[in-house]
Design an enzyme around this catalytic site. Structure first.
Site, PDB file in Angstrom:
ATOM      1  N   GLU A 167      10.878  28.066 -53.746  1.00  0.00           N
ATOM      2  CA  GLU A 167      10.679  29.314 -53.736  1.00  0.00           C
ATOM      3  C   GLU A 167       9.331  29.676 -52.626  1.00  0.00           C
ATOM      4  OE1 GLU A 167      10.178  30.566 -57.856  1.00  0.00           O
ATOM      5  OE2 GLU A 167       8.894  31.758 -57.218  1.00  0.00           O
TER       6      GLU A 167
ATOM      7  N   GLU B 210       7.727  12.417 -33.265  1.00  0.00           N
ATOM      8  CA  GLU B 210       7.589  11.548 -34.366  1.00  0.00           C
ATOM      9  C   GLU B 210       7.981  12.612 -35.542  1.00  0.00           C
ATOM     10  OE1 GLU B 210       4.384   9.673 -37.301  1.00  0.00           O
ATOM     11  OE2 GLU B 210       3.869   9.740 -35.180  1.00  0.00           O
TER      12      GLU B 210
ATOM     13  N   ASP C 198       8.588  14.478 -38.726  1.00  0.00           N
ATOM     14  CA  ASP C 198       7.867  15.363 -39.805  1.00  0.00           C
ATOM     15  C   ASP C 198       6.255  15.159 -39.525  1.00  0.00           C
ATOM     16  OD1 ASP C 198      10.128  16.329 -41.237  1.00  0.00           O
ATOM     17  OD2 ASP C 198      10.136  14.354 -42.420  1.00  0.00           O
TER      18      ASP C 198
ATOM     19  N   HIS D  31       9.056  21.679 -44.112  1.00  0.00           N
ATOM     20  CA  HIS D  31       9.558  20.098 -44.703  1.00  0.00           C
ATOM     21  C   HIS D  31       9.019  20.242 -46.184  1.00  0.00           C
ATOM     22  CE1 HIS D  31       9.819  15.818 -45.000  1.00  0.00           C
ATOM     23  NE2 HIS D  31       8.792  15.865 -45.726  1.00  0.00           N
TER      24      HIS D  31
ATOM     25  N   MET E 295      19.337  18.578 -40.163  1.00  0.00           N
ATOM     26  CA  MET E 295      19.353  17.106 -40.648  1.00  0.00           C
ATOM     27  C   MET E 295      19.665  16.260 -39.375  1.00  0.00           C
ATOM     28  SD  MET E 295      18.352  17.542 -43.479  1.00  0.00           S
ATOM     29  CE  MET E 295      18.870  16.004 -44.470  1.00  0.00           C
ATOM     30  N   ARG E 296      19.293  16.537 -38.279  1.00  0.00           N
ATOM     31  CA  ARG E 296      19.420  15.759 -37.057  1.00  0.00           C
ATOM     32  C   ARG E 296      17.720  15.674 -36.484  1.00  0.00           C
ATOM     33  NH1 ARG E 296      24.044  13.477 -37.886  1.00  0.00           N
ATOM     34  NH2 ARG E 296      23.673  12.472 -35.786  1.00  0.00           N
TER      35      ARG E 296
HETATM   36  C1  GRF Z   1      14.550  22.530 -47.345  1.00  0.00           C
HETATM   37  O1  GRF Z   1      13.909  22.034 -48.457  1.00  0.00           O
HETATM   38  C2  GRF Z   1      13.769  22.375 -46.077  1.00  0.00           C
HETATM   39  O2  GRF Z   1      12.449  22.184 -46.578  1.00  0.00           O
HETATM   40  C3  GRF Z   1      14.230  20.756 -45.899  1.00  0.00           C
HETATM   41  O3  GRF Z   1      15.739  20.900 -45.912  1.00  0.00           O
HETATM   42  C4  GRF Z   1      15.999  21.811 -47.288  1.00  0.00           C
HETATM   43  C5  GRF Z   1      16.758  22.990 -46.496  1.00  0.00           C
HETATM   44  O4  GRF Z   1      17.374  23.805 -47.595  1.00  0.00           O
HETATM   45  N1  GRF Z   1      13.833  20.486 -44.346  1.00  0.00           N
HETATM   46  P1  GRF Z   1      17.967  25.067 -46.916  1.00  0.00           P
HETATM   47  O5  GRF Z   1      19.308  24.691 -46.066  1.00  0.00           O
HETATM   48  O6  GRF Z   1      17.016  25.879 -46.132  1.00  0.00           O
HETATM   49  O7  GRF Z   1      18.326  25.972 -48.250  1.00  0.00           O
END
Ligand code: GRF
Length: 199
Positions: A171, A142, A144, A108, A89-90
């Site tokens: 899934e 940039e 995503d 993503h 998340m960075r």
């Molecule tokens: C996933 O939905 C991924 O696509 C997004 O963040 C989420 C991470 O989930 N970038 P996890 O930590 O892999 O369970």
């Protein structure tokens, strides 16, 4: 090919990659898992598979550049060749990306270029989309954006909630990420005019 997997949380995509790496015929191995959050569940999961799992906490650094230098150092210490962002998340900077040319992937939870950023499932539901899915792509500065390697689509069903849709997509994420890594590790991906060609 040695993978470095960057996470921030529960790490289910990381686990899917680690499991894929355990298959004898898979052309990659998980070398290290790095989290920017010390409490990330994924760190425990990685260790349970015997994968080195380290925390590089962004809060311990005065600047993003120093934080990224520390991550880069860990990746190189483990001889990583492919970097997988898996719920990391960075936002990674252009200079970090330059150090790994066409070697950083991200997953993503939307059919990019739709719904870059957060709250993808809510936005798909709000727009009454009939389908959504996930995308694995090369990372560019940039957020995503970047050449798309593969996507998987799922239907959006009447009465779907965010959680139901998220679960259905997750899934598929767990299949998509190993598939994309396999292609890259096998050298089957070529980027031509910022589009991926698969051979
Ligand atoms: C996933 O939905 C991924 O696509 C997004 O963040 C989420 C991470 O989930 N970038 P996890 O930590 O892999 O369970």
């Amino acid at each position: 090919m040695k993978l470095g997997i960057l996470i921030s949380g529960r790490g289910s995509n990381m686990e899917a990659l680690v499991k894929a790496c355990e298959e004898v015929s898979f052309p990659a191995e998980a070398a290290v898992v790095i989290s920017n959050r010390p409490d990330a569940l994924g760190l425990e999961i990685a260790r349970s598979y015997g994968i080195p799992a380290v925390c590089v906490d962004h809060k311990d650094f005065e600047s993003k550049a120093e934080f990224e230098t520390a991550i880069d150092k860990e990746l190189r210490a483990y001889n990583v060749e492919i970097v997988c962002l898996a719920g990391f998340m960075r936002i990674v900077s252009a200079s970090f990306i330059e150090g790994w040319p066409d070697k950083i992937l991200n997953i993503h939870p939307s059919l990019l270029p739709k719904y870059k950023g957060l709250d993808t499932h809510q936005r798909a539901l709000d727009n009454n989309d009939v389908e959504s899915g996930c995308t694995v792509h090369f990372v560019r500065p940039e957020m995503d954006s970047g050449p798309i390697i593969l996507q998987k689509t799922v239907p959006i069903l009447p009465d779907d909630t965010v959680n139901m849709l998220a679960e259905r997509i997750l899934e598929q994420e767990h299949k998509a990420y190993p598939e994309a890594v396999r292609l890259l590790a096998q050298d089957a991906l070529k980027i031509v005019n910022e589009k991926v060609e698969i051979s």
